[in-house]
Motif scaffolding. Sequence first.
Motif, PDB file in Angstrom:
ATOM      1  N   ARG A 189       4.746   2.465   7.300  1.00  0.00           N
ATOM      2  CA  ARG A 189       5.030   3.188   6.055  1.00  0.00           C
ATOM      3  C   ARG A 189       4.004   4.295   5.896  1.00  0.00           C
ATOM      4  O   ARG A 189       2.955   4.288   6.550  1.00  0.00           O
ATOM      5  CB  ARG A 189       5.030   2.251   4.847  1.00  0.00           C
ATOM      6  N   THR A 190       4.308   5.232   5.010  1.00  0.00           N
ATOM      7  CA  THR A 190       3.342   6.294   4.742  1.00  0.00           C
ATOM      8  C   THR A 190       2.195   5.722   3.900  1.00  0.00           C
ATOM      9  O   THR A 190       2.378   4.746   3.171  1.00  0.00           O
ATOM     10  CB  THR A 190       3.990   7.464   3.965  1.00  0.00           C
ATOM     11  N   LEU A 191       1.052   6.336   4.040  1.00  0.00           N
ATOM     12  CA  LEU A 191      -0.130   5.915   3.281  1.00  0.00           C
ATOM     13  C   LEU A 191      -0.389   6.887   2.151  1.00  0.00           C
ATOM     14  O   LEU A 191      -0.333   8.107   2.354  1.00  0.00           O
ATOM     15  CB  LEU A 191      -1.359   5.927   4.188  1.00  0.00           C
ATOM     16  N   ASP A 192      -0.680   6.336   0.966  1.00  0.00           N
ATOM     17  CA  ASP A 192      -1.175   7.208  -0.098  1.00  0.00           C
ATOM     18  C   ASP A 192      -2.575   7.667   0.288  1.00  0.00           C
ATOM     19  O   ASP A 192      -3.270   7.026   1.082  1.00  0.00           O
ATOM     20  CB  ASP A 192      -1.220   6.452  -1.430  1.00  0.00           C
ATOM     21  N   GLN A 193      -2.983   8.753  -0.352  1.00  0.00           N
ATOM     22  CA  GLN A 193      -4.292   9.328  -0.002  1.00  0.00           C
ATOM     23  C   GLN A 193      -5.436   8.347  -0.259  1.00  0.00           C
ATOM     24  O   GLN A 193      -6.371   8.231   0.536  1.00  0.00           O
ATOM     25  CB  GLN A 193      -4.505  10.608  -0.822  1.00  0.00           C
ATOM     26  N   ASP A 194      -5.327   7.610  -1.384  1.00  0.00           N
ATOM     27  CA  ASP A 194      -6.416   6.673  -1.699  1.00  0.00           C
ATOM     28  C   ASP A 194      -6.417   5.478  -0.729  1.00  0.00           C
ATOM     29  O   ASP A 194      -7.466   4.982  -0.341  1.00  0.00           O
ATOM     30  CB  ASP A 194      -6.362   6.212  -3.167  1.00  0.00           C
ATOM     31  N   GLU A 195      -5.241   5.046  -0.319  1.00  0.00           N
ATOM     32  CA  GLU A 195      -5.180   3.969   0.677  1.00  0.00           C
ATOM     33  C   GLU A 195      -5.847   4.398   1.983  1.00  0.00           C
ATOM     34  O   GLU A 195      -6.575   3.625   2.612  1.00  0.00           O
ATOM     35  CB  GLU A 195      -3.721   3.618   0.977  1.00  0.00           C
ATOM     36  N   ALA A 196      -5.556   5.621   2.383  1.00  0.00           N
ATOM     37  CA  ALA A 196      -6.133   6.120   3.632  1.00  0.00           C
ATOM     38  C   ALA A 196      -7.663   6.157   3.540  1.00  0.00           C
ATOM     39  O   ALA A 196      -8.372   5.809   4.494  1.00  0.00           O
ATOM     40  CB  ALA A 196      -5.591   7.511   3.941  1.00  0.00           C
ATOM     41  N   LYS A 197      -8.163   6.563   2.372  1.00  0.00           N
ATOM     42  CA  LYS A 197      -9.629   6.594   2.169  1.00  0.00           C
ATOM     43  C   LYS A 197     -10.219   5.192   2.299  1.00  0.00           C
ATOM     44  O   LYS A 197     -11.273   4.991   2.914  1.00  0.00           O
ATOM     45  CB  LYS A 197      -9.939   7.135   0.767  1.00  0.00           C
ATOM     46  N   LEU A 198      -9.516   4.206   1.711  1.00  0.00           N
ATOM     47  CA  LEU A 198     -10.028   2.831   1.761  1.00  0.00           C
ATOM     48  C   LEU A 198      -9.993   2.272   3.178  1.00  0.00           C
ATOM     49  O   LEU A 198     -10.913   1.576   3.595  1.00  0.00           O
ATOM     50  CB  LEU A 198      -9.226   1.929   0.820  1.00  0.00           C
ATOM     51  N   LEU A 199      -8.927   2.556   3.900  1.00  0.00           N
ATOM     52  CA  LEU A 199      -8.848   2.065   5.280  1.00  0.00           C
ATOM     53  C   LEU A 199     -10.007   2.610   6.107  1.00  0.00           C
ATOM     54  O   LEU A 199     -10.642   1.883   6.881  1.00  0.00           O
ATOM     55  CB  LEU A 199      -7.512   2.483   5.919  1.00  0.00           C
ATOM     56  N   LEU A 200     -10.279   3.891   5.918  1.00  0.00           N
ATOM     57  CA  LEU A 200     -11.379   4.506   6.661  1.00  0.00           C
ATOM     58  C   LEU A 200     -12.702   3.859   6.281  1.00  0.00           C
ATOM     59  O   LEU A 200     -13.542   3.556   7.134  1.00  0.00           O
ATOM     60  CB  LEU A 200     -11.410   6.009   6.383  1.00  0.00           C
ATOM     61  N   CYS A 201     -12.892   3.613   4.998  1.00  0.00           N
ATOM     62  CA  CYS A 201     -14.128   2.999   4.506  1.00  0.00           C
ATOM     63  C   CYS A 201     -14.312   1.607   5.117  1.00  0.00           C
ATOM     64  O   CYS A 201     -15.398   1.258   5.592  1.00  0.00           O
ATOM     65  CB  CYS A 201     -14.081   2.925   2.972  1.00  0.00           C
ATOM     66  N   ILE A 202     -13.233   0.832   5.133  1.00  0.00           N
ATOM     67  CA  ILE A 202     -13.305  -0.523   5.702  1.00  0.00           C
ATOM     68  C   ILE A 202     -13.597  -0.458   7.202  1.00  0.00           C
ATOM     69  O   ILE A 202     -14.411  -1.215   7.727  1.00  0.00           O
ATOM     70  CB  ILE A 202     -11.977  -1.279   5.455  1.00  0.00           C
ATOM     71  N   ALA A 203     -12.910   0.458   7.876  1.00  0.00           N
ATOM     72  CA  ALA A 203     -13.109   0.584   9.327  1.00  0.00           C
ATOM     73  C   ALA A 203     -14.556   0.936   9.656  1.00  0.00           C
ATOM     74  O   ALA A 203     -15.078   0.576  10.715  1.00  0.00           O
ATOM     75  CB  ALA A 203     -12.168   1.642   9.887  1.00  0.00           C
ATOM     76  N   GLU A 204     -15.213   1.644   8.722  1.00  0.00           N
ATOM     77  CA  GLU A 204     -16.615   2.018   8.945  1.00  0.00           C
ATOM     78  C   GLU A 204     -17.575   0.950   8.444  1.00  0.00           C
ATOM     79  O   GLU A 204     -18.791   1.157   8.407  1.00  0.00           O
ATOM     80  CB  GLU A 204     -16.889   3.363   8.266  1.00  0.00           C
ATOM     81  N   GLY A 205     -17.050  -0.192   8.008  1.00  0.00           N
ATOM     82  CA  GLY A 205     -17.913  -1.311   7.622  1.00  0.00           C
ATOM     83  C   GLY A 205     -18.261  -1.344   6.144  1.00  0.00           C
ATOM     84  O   GLY A 205     -19.122  -2.122   5.726  1.00  0.00           O
ATOM     85  N   GLY A 206     -17.621  -0.524   5.370  1.00  0.00           N
ATOM     86  CA  GLY A 206     -17.940  -0.457   3.939  1.00  0.00           C
ATOM     87  C   GLY A 206     -17.543  -1.724   3.185  1.00  0.00           C
ATOM     88  O   GLY A 206     -16.560  -2.371   3.533  1.00  0.00           O
ATOM     89  N   ASN A 207     -18.320  -2.056   2.153  1.00  0.00           N
ATOM     90  CA  ASN A 207     -17.961  -3.205   1.321  1.00  0.00           C
ATOM     91  C   ASN A 207     -17.147  -2.729   0.112  1.00  0.00           C
ATOM     92  O   ASN A 207     -16.833  -1.537  -0.009  1.00  0.00           O
ATOM     93  CB  ASN A 207     -19.219  -3.974   0.883  1.00  0.00           C
TER      94      ASN A 207
END
Lengths: 286, 301
Positions: free
Chosen positions: A225-243
């Motif tokens: 599915r398409t990602l909303d902009q905020d979802e994409a930001k969160l995925l990137l944050c998680i992938a970088e180890g963010g809490n």
Amino acid sequence: MTSPKQHSQGQHRLVQSKVVPKLKDLQNIFKQYLMHGDSAIATHIVSTKTFANDARLAIYSNAYYARLAESLEKDYTSISVLLGDNAFYQLCERYTDTFPSKNPSLRWFGQHMVDFLSRTSPYNESPYLAELAVLEWAFITAFDAPNAVVATELDAAQIPAGKWPELTIKLHPSIRWFKYQWNILPLWRATNEINHDAAKIAVPKLLDTTEQCVVWRKGLSTQYRTLDQDEAKLLLCIAEGGNFSQMCEALVGLVDDPNQLPMRAASILKSWLSNEMISHLAMTEE
Amino acid sequence: MTDKHAIKNTITTPNVNLSPGEHSTRQFLGYGLGLRTDYYDIILNESPDVDWFEVISENYMVKGGKALYYLDAIRENYPMVMHGVSLSIGGTDVLDIDYLKQLKALVERIEPCWVSDHLCWTGQGGHNLHDLMPLPYNREAISHVAQRVQQVQDFLGRQILLENVSSYISYQHSEMSEWDFYSAVVEEADCLMLLDINNIYVSSKNHHFDALDYLNGVPEQRVCQFHLAGHEDNGGIVVDTHDHPVADPVWRLYESALRRFGPVSTMIERDDRMPPFCELLDELQQARDIGQMVLGTVAKR
């Protein structure tokens, strides 16, 4: 599909080799014939009255390209439909010559297609082809990605409020996401319909804005599915180890009311949990 | 792991579950089919009357997802054997240790009755050709293959089966018949044979030999499994395609093979133009009927 590389017959039947090659050399000569059309192997092959050596060899060379093209056609159905049989077969031959298989399993043969389409003319003049390849390869890799335990909303409900800021999240191993600029999702849907009508397939079109797509496996079924902009930001944050706290910070600028940042992050997280996109929620130790 | 389908019988021949060199009994699994994605659900939901399934090893060398799910679920109900296409036992590159590790992991996962691959080469110089390339039938190749089989058997801790491939060429410098070569390899390597009846037929047509000479020329005690499959006969050359039902001449050759070797686990390979599953069951019943007819006759003797 027809093969422009089908080898001709009737050139080698009278020539025979008196030199006995070592097994390794013989296999190398045979491989050179399959991969590059080098005819030296013919002198080592028996001709019979009913079937000459070059015709016998052609069975192997034709099968070599046909088998690999068949594998690519299964992996990249949309691209094959958009290009048509002959153009796709030519693409397959060029791909095979550029990236001959180096893995015992055909599963991996198509792994360089994005790179190939991005760098090779004329395909790189139609950038939607490489974008479609990203999507189709994502489906393949999500399909057989490692299994993992799936975290649930119940798991999230058991996390004490004070632990949320330090909460870390592990995505399901099948998740992959990417940006695209062309209308690849309608193109993919149209070309993958059973009995699709070529005349009704969407025309490749540049989008007004760049979009992002997420692909993952829910149960045994591959999803997208398409990602909303905020979802994409969160995925990137998680992938970088963010809490979780850093996830909230990542949403600054995307949510009008800063007080609503944790609510928005939690809401997205809840949606991911229900879609089996999260494999683990980890609290820091006391 | 429990099998609902009991092993059908045992007869005296090498046992693949023993270490290389040790001989005991051969398992007769009965009549099986290839496990293919088209039939996953029907096999899992309807438990069809198939004695065992053969799986293509490489299809399950993945980390997770649908293929492994169905593999594990169907394994709960049926005995399985593993059949590889990429070992390249006749290849001249060093054996692919990563591939062997994956093969061994799959063996540990599904505990197959045995593991097989092809007497051929499939790549060279780091390139995989994804085809079953024939070997020259000479001493160098015998020694080379036998030594590699021993390495594989040592690694897996069990004997393997090698299958004869269909071929469309023969080499100028072959020194013996295919069956003499095949026999010499398995004797020198102390491994077992998966005799593909269709491949014998296909090669006999393409190279003008008598298929019965082939059957009579291989060591009976090393034959552990038969393959049956369809082919395409275009008049000039016969191609092993696995996209047709088993042809009449192959059924007749199968009958001869049963008379020569007695009860041998038999399966039908189908890889293209997949028919409704019930048609494969009908074809498998034909194999059973021939087996009953021939082995019944043998028993009465």
